[in-house]
Design a protein around this motif. Structure first.
Motif, short mmCIF file in Angstrom:
data_model
loop_
_atom_site.label_atom_id
_atom_site.label_comp_id
_atom_site.label_asym_id
_atom_site.label_seq_id
_atom_site.Cartn_x
_atom_site.Cartn_y
_atom_site.Cartn_z
N TYR A 1 -6.22 11.18 17.58
CA TYR A 1 -5.68 12.51 17.30
C TYR A 1 -6.19 13.00 15.93
CZ TYR A 1 -2.66 11.42 21.21
OH TYR A 1 -2.19 11.08 22.45
N PRO A 2 -6.79 14.19 15.90
CA PRO A 2 -7.39 14.67 14.64
C PRO A 2 -6.41 14.75 13.47
CG PRO A 2 -8.11 16.01 16.50
CD PRO A 2 -7.03 15.11 17.02
N ASN A 3 -5.15 15.08 13.75
CA ASN A 3 -4.20 15.20 12.63
C ASN A 3 -3.85 13.86 12.02
OD1 ASN A 3 -3.02 14.89 15.19
ND2 ASN A 3 -1.00 15.42 14.42
N LEU B 1 0.86 -1.18 0.00
CA LEU B 1 0.00 0.00 0.00
C LEU B 1 0.89 1.23 0.00
CD1 LEU B 1 -2.81 1.39 0.26
CD2 LEU B 1 -2.52 1.27 2.74
N THR B 2 0.66 2.13 -0.94
CA THR B 2 1.43 3.37 -1.03
C THR B 2 0.47 4.52 -1.34
OG1 THR B 2 1.88 2.86 -3.37
CG2 THR B 2 3.60 2.31 -1.77
N HIS B 3 0.93 5.73 -1.09
CA HIS B 3 0.19 6.93 -1.46
C HIS B 3 0.93 7.58 -2.62
CE1 HIS B 3 -1.66 10.91 -1.30
NE2 HIS B 3 -2.59 10.41 -0.49
N PRO B 4 0.21 8.16 -3.59
CA PRO B 4 0.89 8.82 -4.71
C PRO B 4 1.88 9.89 -4.27
CG PRO B 4 -1.47 8.63 -5.14
CD PRO B 4 -1.26 8.19 -3.73
N ASP B 5 1.62 10.53 -3.13
CA ASP B 5 2.52 11.52 -2.55
C ASP B 5 3.05 10.95 -1.24
OD1 ASP B 5 3.86 13.62 -1.42
OD2 ASP B 5 2.16 15.01 -1.41
N PRO B 6 4.33 10.54 -1.18
CA PRO B 6 4.86 9.91 0.03
C PRO B 6 4.68 10.74 1.30
CG PRO B 6 6.41 9.68 -1.78
CD PRO B 6 5.34 10.61 -2.26
N ALA B 7 4.57 12.08 1.16
CA ALA B 7 4.38 12.92 2.33
C ALA B 7 3.03 12.68 3.00
CB ALA B 7 4.52 14.40 1.96
N HIS B 8 2.11 12.05 2.28
CA HIS B 8 0.78 11.76 2.82
C HIS B 8 0.66 10.31 3.29
CE1 HIS B 8 -1.42 15.53 2.19
NE2 HIS B 8 -0.61 15.70 1.16
N CYS B 9 1.79 9.68 3.51
CA CYS B 9 1.83 8.37 4.15
C CYS B 9 2.59 8.53 5.47
CB CYS B 9 2.53 7.35 3.26
SG CYS B 9 2.83 5.75 4.05
N LEU B 10 1.93 8.29 6.60
CA LEU B 10 2.53 8.44 7.91
C LEU B 10 2.88 7.07 8.48
CD1 LEU B 10 0.27 11.20 9.50
CD2 LEU B 10 2.49 11.46 8.41
N VAL B 11 4.13 6.92 8.93
CA VAL B 11 4.61 5.64 9.46
C VAL B 11 4.85 5.82 10.96
CG1 VAL B 11 6.31 3.81 9.23
CG2 VAL B 11 5.74 5.22 7.24
N THR B 12 4.16 5.01 11.76
CA THR B 12 4.20 5.13 13.22
C THR B 12 4.22 3.73 13.83
OG1 THR B 12 1.78 5.26 13.23
CG2 THR B 12 2.98 7.35 13.23
N PRO C 1 -8.24 13.46 5.64
CA PRO C 1 -8.80 12.75 4.50
C PRO C 1 -7.76 12.45 3.42
CG PRO C 1 -10.32 14.45 5.20
CD PRO C 1 -9.06 14.64 6.01
N GLY C 2 -7.78 11.21 2.95
CA GLY C 2 -6.92 10.80 1.86
C GLY C 2 -5.59 10.22 2.27
N ASP C 3 -5.18 10.42 3.52
CA ASP C 3 -3.87 9.95 3.95
C ASP C 3 -3.82 8.42 4.08
OD1 ASP C 3 -2.90 12.49 4.07
OD2 ASP C 3 -2.59 12.55 6.23
N VAL C 4 -2.61 7.90 3.97
CA VAL C 4 -2.32 6.50 4.24
C VAL C 4 -1.55 6.42 5.55
CG1 VAL C 4 -0.84 4.55 3.52
CG2 VAL C 4 -2.35 5.66 1.87
N HIS C 5 -1.85 5.42 6.37
CA HIS C 5 -1.12 5.18 7.61
C HIS C 5 -0.57 3.77 7.63
CE1 HIS C 5 -2.20 8.74 10.23
NE2 HIS C 5 -2.98 8.91 9.18
N TYR D 1 -3.80 1.50 6.57
CA TYR D 1 -5.06 2.23 6.65
C TYR D 1 -5.13 3.33 5.58
CZ TYR D 1 -4.62 0.15 11.28
OH TYR D 1 -4.43 -0.74 12.31
N VAL D 2 -6.36 3.64 5.21
CA VAL D 2 -6.66 4.79 4.35
C VAL D 2 -7.73 5.62 5.05
CG1 VAL D 2 -7.64 5.56 2.16
CG2 VAL D 2 -6.00 3.67 2.19
N ILE D 3 -7.56 6.93 5.06
CA ILE D 3 -8.52 7.82 5.72
C ILE D 3 -9.55 8.29 4.69
CG2 ILE D 3 -8.84 9.84 7.18
CD1 ILE D 3 -7.01 7.65 8.36
N ALA D 4 -10.82 8.08 4.99
CA ALA D 4 -11.90 8.46 4.08
C ALA D 4 -12.07 9.98 4.04
CB ALA D 4 -13.21 7.80 4.52
N ASP D 5 -12.85 10.44 3.09
CA ASP D 5 -13.07 11.88 2.94
C ASP D 5 -13.73 12.51 4.16
OD1 ASP D 5 -11.94 11.78 0.44
OD2 ASP D 5 -13.84 11.69 -0.65
N ASP D 6 -14.48 11.70 4.94
CA ASP D 6 -15.12 12.24 6.13
C ASP D 6 -14.26 12.08 7.38
OD1 ASP D 6 -15.23 9.53 6.64
OD2 ASP D 6 -17.41 9.43 6.88
N GLY D 7 -13.00 11.63 7.21
CA GLY D 7 -12.08 11.49 8.33
C GLY D 7 -12.11 10.15 9.02
#
Length: 328
Positions: free
Chosen positions: A266-268, A72-83, A272-276, A172-178
């Motif tokens: 945590y809200p951040n 699973l990847t995001h087109p923009d790596p900055a929108h994939c958070l690794v924790t 929407p749209g991010d990958v975790h 995970y993928v975050i939906a448009d509604d969070g």
């Protein structure tokens, strides 16, 4: 159902694992398929069935040609958070304490690691709908810190250690509604600098800012409660170190739901749209057995339920960029 991602004609494409030798190409990548499932309200497995193509690829060729990508990847790596979370597995506190070489003199002088572990034992698996104990939590980086399966894991020149951590990773993928949606799970090598962490526990954050890897396969559907795997280090074609490891909720102090809650509260982390990519912890480390890795060593982490093993070799960097800050 198990999925992979691969480079196909210069594009990231998802593929369904049909057997050990063959995968079937799907229309789109895993992120697109997940977003389609969320938007349609259908299970991901249903979307995968409708996305099948007639193209089949040889699995071993993808491995040999290093065309595998993280599942699973995001087109923009900055929108994939690794924790990740630590001290979650039964036995992990003993491993951590041994690693830190802290003698426990008496019950009233528990280490911080043991206190955190006990919190999990006492409250890490709350009743449904209730909030449990907070786990240890750490940040590793964004999508640019993820090495693809079969690729090298880079070790920065300033690192004091390069040690594997065989774990489960939730994707995970975050939906448009969070709303966070779990796409599935994968084998993970969370990878840390244990010498840095051992020097002072307050350097844990520094020790985790390293590369990592997960995959090659994404398990879609229910996760078995008990999982048995093997973590191995291969040097010059021979096994240097090998040890079994246990994971899954039956072998954990925390439930996965509790770990997910304390991450996504945590809200951040609900943008929407991010990958975790979230690592769930381990209790098995070669470092605890006094293994020191070196350039070219290969990590191999296997869990039969996840298909092929996750394999990565180490690449020690000998120089680092000039990071002096310039004034405007």
């Amino acid at each position: 159902m198990r999925l992979i991602q691969c480079d196909h004609q210069g594009q990231a494409r998802a593929a369904l694992v049909e057997n050990d030798e063959q995968v079937r190409l799907l229309e789109g990548d895993t992120y697109q398929l997940a977003r389609r499932a969320i938007a349609s309200g259908q299970p991901l497995a249903t979307i995968v069935e409708t996305a099948r193509t007639d193209t089949r690829l040889d699995y071993q060729s993808l491995v040999d040609d290093r065309r595998l990508l993280p599942p699973l990847t995001h087109p923009d790596p900055a929108h994939c958070l690794v924790t990740g979370t630590g001290l979650t597995h039964l036995g992990s506190a003993d491993t951590r304490d041994a690693m830190h070489a802290q003698a426990q003199l008496e019950e009233s002088r528990l280490t911080d690691s043991m206190r955190m572990f006990r919190l999990g034992l006492e409250g890490g698996k709350p009743a449904k709908g209730r909030e449990g104990a907070q786990p240890e939590w750490f940040y590793k980086g964004d999508g640019s810190s993820v090495a693809a399966p079969e690729d090298d894991i880079p070790v920065p020149a300033f690192a004091a250690d390069a040690g594997e951590e065989p774990e489960l990773a939730g994707l995970y993928v975050i939906a448009d509604d969070g709303t966070p949606w779990r796409v599935g799970h994968a084998i993970g090598n969370e990878f840390s600098d244990h010498v840095t962490e051992r020097f002072n526990y307050l350097w844990l954050a520094h020790s985790k800012l390293r590369a990592c890897s997960f995959g090659p396969e994404l398990l879609v559907g229910e996760l078995p409660e008990h999982l048995e795997g093997v973590s191995r280090i291969v040097r010059d074609g021979a096994t240097l170190w090998e040890k079994p490891f246990l994971t899954g909720e039956a072998n954990m102090a925390h439930s996965l739901a509790n770990l997910e809650h304390h991450h996504f509260k945590y809200p951040n982390f609900r943008r929407p749209g991010d990958v975790h990519v979230h690592f769930f912890g381990t209790a098995t480390l070669s470092f605890a057995d006094d293994i020191l890795t070196r350039d070219g060593d290969r990590f191999e982490i296997s869990l039969p339920a996840f298909g092929r093993p996750l394999r990565n070799s180490l690449r020690f960097e000998t120089s680092q960029p000039d990071t002096r800050v310039q004034a405007l």
